[in-house]
Each structure stands twice: as structure tokens, then as C-alpha cells.
Design an enzyme around this catalytic site. Sequence first.
Site, PDB file in Angstrom:
ATOM      1  N   GLY A 157       0.840  -1.364  -0.010  1.00 33.29           N
ATOM      2  CA  GLY A 157      -0.143  -0.034   0.140  1.00 33.29           C
ATOM      3  C   GLY A 157       1.026   1.281   0.132  1.00 33.29           C
ATOM      4  O   GLY A 157       1.925   1.229   0.249  1.00 33.29           O
ATOM      5  N   CYS A 158       0.247   2.303  -0.585  1.00 36.10           N
ATOM      6  CA  CYS A 158       1.144   3.551  -0.426  1.00 36.10           C
ATOM      7  C   CYS A 158       1.423   4.120   0.887  1.00 36.10           C
ATOM      8  O   CYS A 158       2.707   4.387   1.080  1.00 36.10           O
ATOM      9  CB  CYS A 158       0.156   4.716  -1.281  1.00 36.10           C
ATOM     10  SG  CYS A 158      -1.485   4.729  -0.888  1.00 36.10           S
TER      11      CYS A 158
END
Length: 329
Positions: free
Chosen positions: A136-137
Amino acid sequence: MGKIKIGIIGGAGYTAGEAIRILVNHPEAEIAYVHSTSNAGNPVCSVHRDLVGDCDLTFTDRLSWDIDAAILCVGHGAARRFLTENPVPEHVRIIDLSHDFRLRDNSVFGGREFVYGLTEMNAGKIASARNIANPGCFATCIQLALLPLAGAGLLKNDITVNAVTGSTGAGQKPTPTTHFSWRANNHSVYKEFAHQHLGEIGESLAAAVPAGLPVPPLAFVPARGDFARGIHASVTMRCPAPQEEVEAVFQDYYHDSPFTFLSAEPIDLKQVVNTNKCLLHIKKHGDMLLVTSVIDNLLKGASGQAVENLNLMFGLERSAGLRLKASAF
């Protein structure tokens, strides 16, 4: 060996657009097709309009497995459903950008084992993997600020993370908290202490700390920022080690990374937007340590990192096709 043939699934969203922008200029890859059921028959540049002149592909709703790799740019939960409904032949490698396979308990599906694709931590495993769960970012930005400390046994006290993300982190479909009139000149906290990326962060830190050491509690407060792209994370904790020692730990951990750098000067989001870089800055104040981390959420936090994984899986230079330049303005 000819060029790596790539199928992009879920081709109308932001992350697919970024993958296309990278891959149309990648020296060793070619896009075989861009799959989208909602846009089938339309030019790709009718959705990703900055690709006019760069991409003449048309969206298709047909799947072909005459490819080397598939990049899944579908939503969370949709990747698992897609693979259930569309069994992918074993020869096709998969890079999934959803959260469906990131956690260890969910990493095996349909006979496929997904390796967690944080390149700075798992480069060796990624190089021999057939399937990748792209991080995930927020998780990428925060882990890159913490993993060197974890590996050196310097995570001994409670950790506080405050991080702000741009509106593209919420996806392309407008929502009440992403449309311009609400987001502009605004700032708000959401999913405080309970963000979905905490699970993967916790697993990575637990794997990185020396045997027998616990991972201290981590309090994460994410916020929505008044900008489109990027994540700015401020990570604080008590740490008695002097600044020079902490800096040496980071320099050693990232000595062979083509994209993650320690900056001697304070860092800004504009330095990394539209690049695949992560910049880090360290500041000591007494026994308090601040690590600042900045990335572009759509590139280093998503599609750029996916191409890093692709490069490693196919034995290419990790930076192939990813020397993207930012402007200071």
C-alpha cells in the site's frame, strides 16, 4: 528473449494510467492490452487524456493469456474475485496492486503464493517470485522510514505517525470527501488508529527486528491533504542514539537502493511527485527522533513500485524504465 508482454487489468483507474505511462517508454516491456469492461472499444487516451500521442491502444473487455505478466489494477476485494472468475495460467506472473494478498494469512490463493513486494526489503524473494502483492502507498512511505531502525534494534519506544495523502489516493471515482469543492482549502483526519495498512506495516517490522525483540506500539493518524499526488509522513519516537549513528544506519540500509535516499536537508513533497523516489530526512531533538518520508502515492506507492517488482522478476535492472524526473514547480 523478446520484450516482456504485459496485460493491464482494470485499465481505467489512476494506477493503471500510471502503469501505462511507464510501460509505453520501458525499454524491455510492451503492453499487450489494457482490459476494462466499462470502457471496451474506447481509446485508452480518452480516459487517460495525457497519453494522447503516446499510446494508441484501445480498451478491450477480452482477456488473453498470451502474455508474460498481468498487472491487476482493480479495487480491493476485486482482485480475489477476478482470479476466482478468470483462472490465470501458471506461466503468467501476477503483480496485484490491491490489498487482497498482502498479509501472510491471505498470501496463498488458488495455488498461487504472493510475495510481499516491498523492493527495499524483499528484493531477493521478489526476484524468484511468480506472484507479487504490491504494498500500500501509506505502508510504503511509513515502512521506508522505519525498517532501518527496526533492523538495527533501535525501535524500543512507542511510535507516532502522522501522514497526509493527496486526493488520488482515494481512487478516480469521485466521493463526498474527494471532489474538488470539499477537498480544496481543507484538511481532515480519517481512519485514525485503524487504517488498513497497519497490518502489513506490523508484519514487516516484526520480520525486520532482531530475534526476540518486540515491535513497539504504533499510533497512525492519516489525513487528507489539499493536493492531488503524494504522501508526507512524519514519524516520531524516543531514540537515545545520536543523529550520526541513525544516519549511518539509514545510509547502510539503502546503500544499493536506486530510488530511496537520505537527504541532509529537510524534504518537500514536490521533490518526489511524478518520480519513483522516496526521500527521507532525520532530525534529532534531545532524545526525540523525527524521520520524515515523502513519496508519490501513485508511483513509488503503487505503479512505479509495481514496475520495480516486474523488473526484478524478469532479471532486469531494478530502475529500468523508471528514471522519472520531477520539476521543482
